[in-house]
Design a protein around this motif. Sequence first.
Motif, PDB file in Angstrom:
ATOM      1  N   MET A 231      48.970  35.916  35.889  1.00  0.00           N
ATOM      2  CA  MET A 231      47.558  35.808  35.526  1.00  0.00           C
ATOM      3  C   MET A 231      46.675  36.505  36.565  1.00  0.00           C
ATOM      4  SD  MET A 231      47.309  34.249  32.625  1.00  0.00           S
ATOM      5  CE  MET A 231      48.849  35.005  32.123  1.00  0.00           C
ATOM      6  N   TYR A 232      47.046  36.380  37.824  1.00  0.00           N
ATOM      7  CA  TYR A 232      46.270  37.010  38.902  1.00  0.00           C
ATOM      8  C   TYR A 232      46.402  38.530  38.831  1.00  0.00           C
ATOM      9  CZ  TYR A 232      45.640  32.372  40.809  1.00  0.00           C
ATOM     10  OH  TYR A 232      45.275  31.054  40.971  1.00  0.00           O
ATOM     11  N   VAL A 233      47.609  38.996  38.529  1.00  0.00           N
ATOM     12  CA  VAL A 233      47.827  40.439  38.421  1.00  0.00           C
ATOM     13  C   VAL A 233      47.106  40.990  37.186  1.00  0.00           C
ATOM     14  CG1 VAL A 233      49.556  42.244  38.136  1.00  0.00           C
ATOM     15  CG2 VAL A 233      50.033  40.286  39.618  1.00  0.00           C
ATOM     16  N   ILE A 234      47.224  40.280  36.056  1.00  0.00           N
ATOM     17  CA  ILE A 234      46.572  40.735  34.821  1.00  0.00           C
ATOM     18  C   ILE A 234      45.057  40.751  34.999  1.00  0.00           C
ATOM     19  CG2 ILE A 234      46.092  40.111  32.414  1.00  0.00           C
ATOM     20  CD1 ILE A 234      49.006  39.082  32.278  1.00  0.00           C
ATOM     21  N   GLY A 235      44.512  39.742  35.676  1.00  0.00           N
ATOM     22  CA  GLY A 235      43.078  39.710  35.928  1.00  0.00           C
ATOM     23  C   GLY A 235      42.623  40.930  36.714  1.00  0.00           C
ATOM     24  N   LEU A 236      43.399  41.295  37.733  1.00  0.00           N
ATOM     25  CA  LEU A 236      43.081  42.467  38.547  1.00  0.00           C
ATOM     26  C   LEU A 236      43.178  43.747  37.716  1.00  0.00           C
ATOM     27  CD1 LEU A 236      42.365  43.394  41.406  1.00  0.00           C
ATOM     28  CD2 LEU A 236      44.814  43.487  41.917  1.00  0.00           C
ATOM     29  N   VAL A 237      44.219  43.848  36.903  1.00  0.00           N
ATOM     30  CA  VAL A 237      44.395  45.022  36.051  1.00  0.00           C
ATOM     31  C   VAL A 237      43.255  45.132  35.044  1.00  0.00           C
ATOM     32  CG1 VAL A 237      45.848  46.056  34.260  1.00  0.00           C
ATOM     33  CG2 VAL A 237      46.897  45.099  36.315  1.00  0.00           C
ATOM     34  N   MET A 238      42.862  44.007  34.429  1.00  0.00           N
ATOM     35  CA  MET A 238      41.763  44.025  33.460  1.00  0.00           C
ATOM     36  C   MET A 238      40.463  44.461  34.132  1.00  0.00           C
ATOM     37  SD  MET A 238      42.908  43.400  30.493  1.00  0.00           S
ATOM     38  CE  MET A 238      41.272  43.394  29.769  1.00  0.00           C
ATOM     39  N   ALA A 239      40.227  43.988  35.360  1.00  0.00           N
ATOM     40  CA  ALA A 239      39.021  44.392  36.088  1.00  0.00           C
ATOM     41  C   ALA A 239      39.008  45.898  36.298  1.00  0.00           C
ATOM     42  CB  ALA A 239      38.953  43.660  37.431  1.00  0.00           C
ATOM     43  N   ILE A 240      40.157  46.461  36.646  1.00  0.00           N
ATOM     44  CA  ILE A 240      40.252  47.907  36.870  1.00  0.00           C
ATOM     45  C   ILE A 240      40.023  48.676  35.572  1.00  0.00           C
ATOM     46  CG2 ILE A 240      41.852  49.764  37.482  1.00  0.00           C
ATOM     47  CD1 ILE A 240      43.112  47.800  39.510  1.00  0.00           C
ATOM     48  N   LEU A 241      40.657  48.225  34.486  1.00  0.00           N
ATOM     49  CA  LEU A 241      40.520  48.912  33.207  1.00  0.00           C
ATOM     50  C   LEU A 241      39.084  48.879  32.695  1.00  0.00           C
ATOM     51  CD1 LEU A 241      43.769  47.778  31.322  1.00  0.00           C
ATOM     52  CD2 LEU A 241      43.269  50.036  32.286  1.00  0.00           C
ATOM     53  N   VAL A 242      38.462  47.693  32.770  1.00  0.00           N
ATOM     54  CA  VAL A 242      37.079  47.572  32.300  1.00  0.00           C
ATOM     55  C   VAL A 242      36.164  48.457  33.135  1.00  0.00           C
ATOM     56  CG1 VAL A 242      35.107  45.990  32.125  1.00  0.00           C
ATOM     57  CG2 VAL A 242      37.359  45.271  31.315  1.00  0.00           C
ATOM     58  N   SER A 243      36.374  48.484  34.448  1.00  0.00           N
ATOM     59  CA  SER A 243      35.546  49.335  35.318  1.00  0.00           C
ATOM     60  C   SER A 243      35.728  50.805  34.987  1.00  0.00           C
ATOM     61  CB  SER A 243      35.897  49.078  36.789  1.00  0.00           C
ATOM     62  OG  SER A 243      35.583  47.765  37.157  1.00  0.00           O
ATOM     63  N   LEU A 244      36.969  51.202  34.704  1.00  0.00           N
ATOM     64  CA  LEU A 244      37.231  52.595  34.334  1.00  0.00           C
ATOM     65  C   LEU A 244      36.502  52.968  33.050  1.00  0.00           C
ATOM     66  CD1 LEU A 244      41.052  52.910  35.117  1.00  0.00           C
ATOM     67  CD2 LEU A 244      39.215  54.233  36.175  1.00  0.00           C
ATOM     68  N   ILE A 245      36.566  52.068  32.063  1.00  0.00           N
ATOM     69  CA  ILE A 245      35.916  52.344  30.773  1.00  0.00           C
ATOM     70  C   ILE A 245      34.400  52.421  30.941  1.00  0.00           C
ATOM     71  CG2 ILE A 245      35.464  51.416  28.466  1.00  0.00           C
ATOM     72  CD1 ILE A 245      38.327  50.209  28.607  1.00  0.00           C
ATOM     73  N   VAL A 246      33.841  51.443  31.668  1.00  0.00           N
ATOM     74  CA  VAL A 246      32.395  51.442  31.907  1.00  0.00           C
ATOM     75  C   VAL A 246      31.987  52.690  32.679  1.00  0.00           C
ATOM     76  CG1 VAL A 246      30.489  50.253  33.055  1.00  0.00           C
ATOM     77  CG2 VAL A 246      32.199  48.940  31.796  1.00  0.00           C
ATOM     78  N   GLY A 247      32.821  53.088  33.645  1.00  0.00           N
ATOM     79  CA  GLY A 247      32.540  54.292  34.424  1.00  0.00           C
ATOM     80  C   GLY A 247      32.537  55.543  33.558  1.00  0.00           C
ATOM     81  N   LYS A 248      33.478  55.607  32.596  1.00  0.00           N
ATOM     82  CA  LYS A 248      33.528  56.760  31.693  1.00  0.00           C
ATOM     83  C   LYS A 248      32.290  56.803  30.799  1.00  0.00           C
ATOM     84  CE  LYS A 248      37.570  58.454  32.853  1.00  0.00           C
ATOM     85  NZ  LYS A 248      37.692  59.794  33.470  1.00  0.00           N
ATOM     86  N   ILE A 249      31.903  55.616  30.302  1.00  0.00           N
ATOM     87  CA  ILE A 249      30.710  55.550  29.448  1.00  0.00           C
ATOM     88  C   ILE A 249      29.472  55.959  30.237  1.00  0.00           C
ATOM     89  CG2 ILE A 249      29.208  53.986  28.154  1.00  0.00           C
ATOM     90  CD1 ILE A 249      31.723  52.369  27.457  1.00  0.00           C
ATOM     91  N   ASP A 250      29.422  55.458  31.479  1.00  0.00           N
ATOM     92  CA  ASP A 250      28.283  55.735  32.358  1.00  0.00           C
ATOM     93  C   ASP A 250      28.319  57.152  32.910  1.00  0.00           C
ATOM     94  OD1 ASP A 250      26.335  53.968  32.598  1.00  0.00           O
ATOM     95  OD2 ASP A 250      27.108  52.914  34.341  1.00  0.00           O
TER      96      ASP A 250
END
Length: 662
Positions: free
Chosen positions: A445-464
């Motif tokens: 759960m801790y690893v998945i949470g970290l991975v999700m944070a990275i993925l969401v940031s990447l997507i938001v960064g691409k949109i931005d």
Amino acid sequence: MDRPIVVGFAGNPNCGKTTLFNAFTGANLKVANWPGVTVERVEGETQYKEQRLKLIDLPGIYSLSSYSIEEKVSRRCIMEENMDVIVNVVDASSLERNLYLTLQLLEMKKPVILALNMMDIVEERGMEIDLHRLPEMLGGIPVVPVSARKRTGLDVLLHAVVHHFEEGPQGVVMRYHTEIEEQIAAVEEKLRTYYGELMHSRWYAIKLLENDREIEDTYQKAKLEEKNYEKEIIFQKYEYIDEVVEETLVNRESKSQATDRIDAVLTHSVWGLPIFLGIMACVFFLTFTVGDFLKGYFELGIETFSGMILGLLQAVHIADWMVSLIVDGIIAGVGGILTFLPNIFILFLALAFLEDSGYMARVAYVMDHLMSKMGLSGKAFLPMVLGFGCTVPAIMATRALEKEKDRRKTILVIPFMSCSARLPIYVLLAGCFFGKYAMVAAFSMYVIGLVMAILVSLIVGKIDRAQAENNLLIELPEYKTPNARTIGVYVWEKVKDYLTKAGTTIFVASIVLWFLLNFNLHGLTEDVAQSFGAMVGRLLVPVLAPAGLGMWQIGVALISGISAKEVVVSSFSVLFGIGNINSAVGMAEMAQILEQSGFGALNAYCLMLFCLLYVPCAATIGTIRKETHSWKWTFGMIGFQLVLAWGVALVVYQAGRIMGMG
């Protein structure tokens, strides 16, 4: 005197300021926000002989320039009329960096005392500091060697505070080159002309020459010209600091320390991240093994207490509904949470150890390259790491980021870090369904949470289409043996918060949940399936069923978890009528009840994922609103997390069924 002497503790980050502050105040701290801003102030009191002293721990800063919230807050506090003495805590092993703030403080014409901390590191490096020459070159201010970790020099420092307060501030410490001194004198003259005599006139003049916006707005009439002298003033300050260090620091050139050798491994470009994940895996191994061993004693204690209360209530012939409320509602709900206290204690103890040793700053450095790919600085990873403890202070820590856009992106992903409140959920569900692999399931759960944070940031960064414009500027402090007292204060504060939550939020939630499960439109009911809670839960079943969570009890538990994530566990205890749900017997009983309804390991894993990603607790929601100043953004974030949690759980559950796992 009638009122206490007000003492501000100022210093660079990682100079040991807070450790020294805690050495005087212990755990008797008062925490509140500074007036007008959402930056916490920490206060405490102590006494020297007959004199009371009120101590204020100012935010860690490198200078009094008006750039960040912390710098503005510290400057405002220092300039207040009732701030009597400034204790400038410096890292004696890094005088060059620390003395810049010292010179700025001395220019404010307040009584300043220099507390030389970390002298043990200076000695380990084979260096010495001339304690006679150093105060001479700093205008005669008291210079007191102290050790916050070893608690030495504390009485001497308090004596200097009381004595120096009575003497008042020293004279001008350093003189700039002729041109700047002439400009300072001219600005001071204009300040007197337009604003009368000012206590900090020389400091105001210097700030006006540096084009400090905040001071310019207040004293616009005293500004001479548009030229900015900031770089020259900074350069001349460091020239003087070099002179001070040259004359007072003996054996300055010393051999490379163990810190450099350790950093060559821990901050390695390839191995740094795997080492961090390995360290965190060890932390959770201890959290489960040692924590579960101690948890058994807590379970026995809660079970014994519950039996005693039940017997007492029956002996005095209390009404059955009241007995159920107290035993099945309050004790089962709150007691179920208290049994997780050993796991929480081990987790906070490990995090405190890593933080006080100096390792956590390295984590930000290691993550800098990856964070830059996400459109963020490695500095943003520090609040994310704090999220493993509690989401609220982690979100508040985003104030260290300079850009509002970076702050909001970081706030968006911080809730994906598994805070300590989610740990009881992982322990319960993993213990029920994953047997010897329980620790692996929980750690994932801790690893998945970290991975999700990275993925969401990447997507938001691409949109931005945002690029990381901030280069990481972070101090890597010396490694040191963690201080037992500092760790003790930190862990106690966290445990106290957990116990307070159990005694307030979870207590109230358990009572409310009991009433929802024992009443319907016709009054008291013995059939939980006909209760108000069941009615609400059934409304969510069609939505949650595709994600493997199609039980009305799960819907009720998830709603109750918005008050505090731990309440999900206490809700299961009340919903399924299991007195000591965290015991081996309680877990087996819960697993059996759920399995009879077709709820297996795959469903349990999806529930863990949903709890990881869905709406944060009410306190976090309030903090997000306060930090972003926008209910629209806050509710948008809540909606995004709900959709994401449902979507991830849906994909995992359906994929698991296709592969024959459910």
